[in-house]
Scaffold this active site. Structure first.
Site, PDB file in Angstrom:
ATOM      1  N   HIS A 110       8.242  -0.668   1.495  1.00 36.86           N
ATOM      2  CA  HIS A 110       7.237  -0.268   2.794  1.00 36.86           C
ATOM      3  C   HIS A 110       8.389  -0.628   3.751  1.00 36.86           C
ATOM      4  O   HIS A 110       8.082  -1.677   4.379  1.00 36.86           O
ATOM      5  CB  HIS A 110       5.810  -1.072   2.765  1.00 36.86           C
TER       6      HIS A 110
ATOM      7  N   GLU B 114       1.387   8.216   2.772  1.00 38.52           N
ATOM      8  CA  GLU B 114       0.182   7.636   2.102  1.00 38.52           C
ATOM      9  C   GLU B 114      -1.135   8.073   2.396  1.00 38.52           C
ATOM     10  O   GLU B 114      -1.086   8.560   3.577  1.00 38.52           O
ATOM     11  CB  GLU B 114       0.347   6.136   2.556  1.00 38.52           C
TER      12      GLU B 114
ATOM     13  N   GLU C  61      -2.682  -3.997  -9.669  1.00 36.44           N
ATOM     14  CA  GLU C  61      -1.760  -5.064  -9.168  1.00 36.44           C
ATOM     15  C   GLU C  61      -2.594  -6.650  -9.359  1.00 36.44           C
ATOM     16  O   GLU C  61      -1.789  -7.392 -10.038  1.00 36.44           O
ATOM     17  CB  GLU C  61      -1.508  -4.961  -7.540  1.00 36.44           C
TER      18      GLU C  61
HETATM   19 ZN    ZN Z   1       3.623  -1.529  -2.427  1.00 41.26          ZN
END
Ligand code: ZN
Length: 392
Positions: free
Chosen positions: A67, A143, A212
């Protein structure tokens, strides 16, 4: 003096097959005369002088997930639920083009051959710069975040417009445009479906964050847990009454996982790249292998945010292509793919390091496209094929 140098490497990856232990290359002038096992090369080229032993000789690795626009953040290792508000949200004003430019300078200095970058929708100038000007190859993923099914169609129409605008900026050999529905629960089910069908039709590579934190699994199985609670609390300020079942388009279910949900929606049919994949079941791994989707692991980010450890050997055994990414500096600490490889070797101590080398080279190109320069007789030699030491 024959003019031939033999360079010994603990790990040699020619770009084909599996890397080998105790490999070597014989270099004459700027050309590779031979690459293979040390002992046989010494026998075949007795006149070649062995002057160096190095850790890894391989094509340059790629950084498959970052990012860049967060590169002006200060790194902080905090548990996930503290890190999101105290680091990501608290420092949002630091996101933007200046950070992205700073980040790209770090990517270039680190020696990565290509980059997969997620571009935040509030900074479209970063996308315009990456596609139109930045001197790097890879994929810049636009995104998308919108958990409210009521606005799925409207958000999708905007994405189609954005994609048409950005596509005009692509240049041959540089960044290509991709799409990134942010995560399994931050994009509503109808929008996830629309985006993945669109990506498949348009040939847009796709990345999304999946599994995650351990509580992401809980969100799908019960609709409860820390992630579900904090997500709904933050969402209900803009969409009063929104529930997890609304976002998912179905009730949570003890059998449901982030991966079975994506499979059910048809998202895996677009062969997306799945980021993180830390908290998964055996069935999830089989589903991903059957779908042909690939996976990017970010070992430092997962360790720093206390999300768990990627089941690397299990994914490899199932035949899934694994790549490596740094994530942002806010969770990964640096944007150097060599730092990530070093950390991966330290974190995954029982994993054969040759798999990590291959992931960083070949797995990354499976995600981003691009040719691997092969190390074989007659090809040009490049000193950057000698990697910085990643063994400690
Ligand atoms: Zn990421």
């Amino acid at each position: 003096m024959s003019g031939l140098e033999l360079i010994h490497a603990d790990i040699l990856y020619s770009g084909m097959g599996l890397p080998i232990r105790n490999g070597a290359v014989v270099v004459g002038g700027q050309t590779i005369a031979a690459a293979g096992e040390l002992d046989s090369l010494r026998a075949q080229h007795p006149q070649a002088e062995l002057r160096r032993t190095v850790d890894v000789i391989a094509p340059p690795p790629v950084n498959a997930h970052a990012h860049l626009d967060m590169s002006d953040y200060v790194f902080q290792a905090l548990p996930y639920f503290q890190w999101i508000p105290e680091v990501v949200i608290a420092n949002r004003s630091a996101r933007g083009l200046a950070g992205a430019k700073n980040g790209l300078a770090q990517i270039r200095a680190s020696g990565a051959a290509a980059l997969g970058d997620i571009v935040w929708p509030k900074t479209p100038e970063v996308m315009a710069w990456l596609l139109g000007e930045a001197d790097v190859s890879g994929v810049a993923y636009w995104e998308v975040l919108d958990p409210d099914p009521a606005t799925a169609e409207q958000t999708f129409r905007q994405v189609v417009e954005d994609v048409a605008r950005f596509r005009k900026l692509e240049r041959p050999g540089k960044m290509r445009l991709g799409l990134s529905p942010h995560a399994t629960y931050t994009v509503s089910s109808p929008l996830l479906r629309l985006l993945s069908d669109f990506a498949r039709r348009e040939g847009l590579p796709m990345q999304l964050h999946v599994a995650e934190h351990p509580s992401e699994l809980e969100l799908f199985t019960s609709g409860a847990g820390r992630l579900a609670e904090s997500f709904i609390r933050s969402m209900q300020t803009s969409v009063p009454g929104l529930t997890i079942a609304d976002v998912l388009g179905r009730a949570p279910d003890p059998e449901l996982t982030p991966i079975s949900y994506l499979a059910e929606l048809g998202v895996l049919d677009a062969k997306p790249t799945l980021i993180h994949m830390v908290n998964v079941t055996d069935a999830d791994i089989r589903t991903v292998a059957q779908s042909g989707a690939n996976v990017v692991t970010c070992p430092r980010s997962n360790a720093n945010l206390e999300c768990g450890t990627f089941r690397w050997a299990d994914f490899v055994a199932a035949g899934v292509d694994v790549a490596l990414g740094t994530d942002s500096v806010a969770s990964g600490e640096t944007l150097s793919i060599f730092d990530e490889i070093t950390a991966a070797r330290r974190i995954h101590t029982s994993l054969d390091p040759r798999l990590i080398v291959r992931a960083a080279v070949k797995g990354g190109r499976r995600v981003l496209g691009g040719q691997i320069p092969f190390l074989r007789r007659g090809e040009a030699w490049d000193e950057t094929y000698i990697w910085p030491d990643t063994s400690s």
